[in-house]
Design a protein around this motif. Structure first.
Motif, PDB file in Angstrom:
ATOM      1  N   UNK A   1       0.832  -1.205   0.000  1.00  0.00           N
ATOM      2  CA  UNK A   1       0.000   0.000   0.000  1.00  0.00           C
ATOM      3  C   UNK A   1       0.861   1.248   0.000  1.00  0.00           C
ATOM      4  N   UNK A   2       1.889   1.262   0.835  1.00  0.00           N
ATOM      5  CA  UNK A   2       2.775   2.425   0.903  1.00  0.00           C
ATOM      6  C   UNK A   2       3.480   2.657  -0.428  1.00  0.00           C
ATOM      7  N   UNK A   3       3.961   1.592  -1.039  1.00  0.00           N
ATOM      8  CA  UNK A   3       4.661   1.716  -2.324  1.00  0.00           C
ATOM      9  C   UNK A   3       3.716   2.196  -3.416  1.00  0.00           C
ATOM     10  N   UNK A   4       2.510   1.647  -3.464  1.00  0.00           N
ATOM     11  CA  UNK A   4       1.557   2.046  -4.501  1.00  0.00           C
ATOM     12  C   UNK A   4       1.126   3.489  -4.310  1.00  0.00           C
ATOM     13  N   UNK A   5       0.818   3.882  -3.077  1.00  0.00           N
ATOM     14  CA  UNK A   5       0.425   5.270  -2.825  1.00  0.00           C
ATOM     15  C   UNK A   5       1.553   6.220  -3.193  1.00  0.00           C
ATOM     16  N   UNK A   6       2.781   5.829  -2.881  1.00  0.00           N
ATOM     17  CA  UNK A   6       3.923   6.693  -3.185  1.00  0.00           C
ATOM     18  C   UNK A   6       4.194   6.785  -4.679  1.00  0.00           C
ATOM     19  N   UNK A   7       3.812   5.777  -5.450  1.00  0.00           N
ATOM     20  CA  UNK A   7       4.161   5.762  -6.866  1.00  0.00           C
ATOM     21  C   UNK A   7       3.040   6.195  -7.797  1.00  0.00           C
ATOM     22  N   UNK A   8       1.912   6.618  -7.260  1.00  0.00           N
ATOM     23  CA  UNK A   8       0.784   6.998  -8.117  1.00  0.00           C
ATOM     24  C   UNK A   8       1.168   8.124  -9.064  1.00  0.00           C
ATOM     25  N   UNK A   9       1.857   9.111  -8.578  1.00  0.00           N
ATOM     26  CA  UNK A   9       2.140  10.292  -9.394  1.00  0.00           C
ATOM     27  C   UNK A   9       3.464  10.200 -10.156  1.00  0.00           C
ATOM     28  N   UNK A  10       4.059   9.038 -10.209  1.00  0.00           N
ATOM     29  CA  UNK A  10       5.316   8.882 -10.939  1.00  0.00           C
ATOM     30  C   UNK A  10       5.096   8.842 -12.444  1.00  0.00           C
ATOM     31  N   UNK A  11       3.887   8.514 -12.884  1.00  0.00           N
ATOM     32  CA  UNK A  11       3.572   8.556 -14.298  1.00  0.00           C
ATOM     33  C   UNK A  11       3.841   7.282 -15.072  1.00  0.00           C
ATOM     34  N   UNK A  12       4.211   6.207 -14.415  1.00  0.00           N
ATOM     35  CA  UNK A  12       4.503   4.963 -15.120  1.00  0.00           C
ATOM     36  C   UNK A  12       3.240   4.189 -15.481  1.00  0.00           C
ATOM     37  N   UNK A  13       2.206   4.314 -14.661  1.00  0.00           N
ATOM     38  CA  UNK A  13       0.936   3.626 -14.871  1.00  0.00           C
ATOM     39  C   UNK A  13      -0.165   4.668 -14.689  1.00  0.00           C
ATOM     40  N   UNK A  14      -1.340   4.382 -15.241  1.00  0.00           N
ATOM     41  CA  UNK A  14      -2.468   5.292 -15.102  1.00  0.00           C
ATOM     42  C   UNK A  14      -2.710   5.606 -13.624  1.00  0.00           C
ATOM     43  N   UNK A  15      -2.715   6.889 -13.236  1.00  0.00           N
ATOM     44  CA  UNK A  15      -2.896   7.245 -11.829  1.00  0.00           C
ATOM     45  C   UNK A  15      -4.218   6.766 -11.239  1.00  0.00           C
ATOM     46  N   UNK A  16      -5.283   6.777 -12.033  1.00  0.00           N
ATOM     47  CA  UNK A  16      -6.566   6.292 -11.531  1.00  0.00           C
ATOM     48  C   UNK A  16      -6.539   4.822 -11.185  1.00  0.00           C
ATOM     49  N   UNK A  17      -5.861   4.051 -12.004  1.00  0.00           N
ATOM     50  CA  UNK A  17      -5.736   2.617 -11.746  1.00  0.00           C
ATOM     51  C   UNK A  17      -4.945   2.364 -10.465  1.00  0.00           C
ATOM     52  N   UNK A  18      -3.822   3.043 -10.326  1.00  0.00           N
ATOM     53  CA  UNK A  18      -3.006   2.849  -9.117  1.00  0.00           C
ATOM     54  C   UNK A  18      -3.724   3.339  -7.870  1.00  0.00           C
ATOM     55  N   UNK A  19      -4.498   4.414  -7.991  1.00  0.00           N
ATOM     56  CA  UNK A  19      -5.251   4.888  -6.834  1.00  0.00           C
ATOM     57  C   UNK A  19      -6.276   3.843  -6.408  1.00  0.00           C
ATOM     58  N   UNK A  20      -6.919   3.198  -7.381  1.00  0.00           N
ATOM     59  CA  UNK A  20      -7.852   2.120  -7.060  1.00  0.00           C
ATOM     60  C   UNK A  20      -7.165   0.931  -6.426  1.00  0.00           C
ATOM     61  N   UNK A  21      -5.995   0.589  -6.932  1.00  0.00           N
ATOM     62  CA  UNK A  21      -5.217  -0.509  -6.348  1.00  0.00           C
ATOM     63  C   UNK A  21      -4.820  -0.169  -4.915  1.00  0.00           C
ATOM     64  N   UNK A  22      -4.484   1.087  -4.670  1.00  0.00           N
ATOM     65  CA  UNK A  22      -4.122   1.511  -3.312  1.00  0.00           C
ATOM     66  C   UNK A  22      -5.300   1.347  -2.360  1.00  0.00           C
ATOM     67  N   UNK A  23      -6.497   1.653  -2.820  1.00  0.00           N
ATOM     68  CA  UNK A  23      -7.687   1.475  -1.972  1.00  0.00           C
ATOM     69  C   UNK A  23      -7.888  -0.007  -1.660  1.00  0.00           C
TER      70      UNK A  23
END
Length: 137
Positions: free
Chosen positions: A59-81
């Motif tokens: 969770x910490x890694x995914x939340x930290x990497x949402x805005x890195x631009x490697x994957x769609x931010x919406x998708x990573x935000x959902x994965x973080x939830x």
């Protein structure tokens, strides 16, 4: 107030604090007479302490990497939830599955350890949901 930045920091911090609190008995309780009891304590539940730590750190890694631009931010935000919810649910199932042992007599604070880990994990999915909500609106 920048909800995205605040929720991001809170989510990462809550995940790390959950893991630190989870492993605290290893640092505090020592002695060969408690080794098997601690092993049983941590192996309780569906995924045990390893699953809780894995979900929290992911969770910490995914939340930290949402805005890195490697994957769609919406998708990573959902994965973080989803990972945040998995962290809290696995911590709750672990806490309800723990059977008291003689180590609880000698260390009374251990009775409150598992509920404290669950309580510390609750901000992870909440912060991830606030982050996703702010990101997607």
């Amino acid at each position: 107030m920048d909800f995205r930045a605040v929720s991001r920091r809170v989510g990462i911090a809550a995940a790390v604090v959950t893991v630190v609190a989870l492993v605290a008995p290893y640092a505090v309780i020592s002695g060969p007479e408690y080794a098997s009891q601690l092993a049983d304590y941590y192996a309780s539940g569906v995924v045990g302490w390893g699953g809780i730590a894995l979900f929290a750190l992911l969770s910490a890694v995914v939340i930290a990497s949402v805005e890195q631009g490697n994957v769609d931010p919406g998708t990573l935000a959902g994965v973080a939830v989803v990972l945040g919810v998995a962290t809290t649910l696995s911590a709750a199932t672990w806490a309800t599955a723990i059977e008291p042992s003689p180590v609880f007599r000698d260390h009374l604070w251990l009775v409150w350890h598992a509920p404290a880990v669950v309580a510390l994990s609750v901000p992870v999915p909440i912060a991830a949901a606030v982050y996703a909500w702010d990101l997607l609106t």
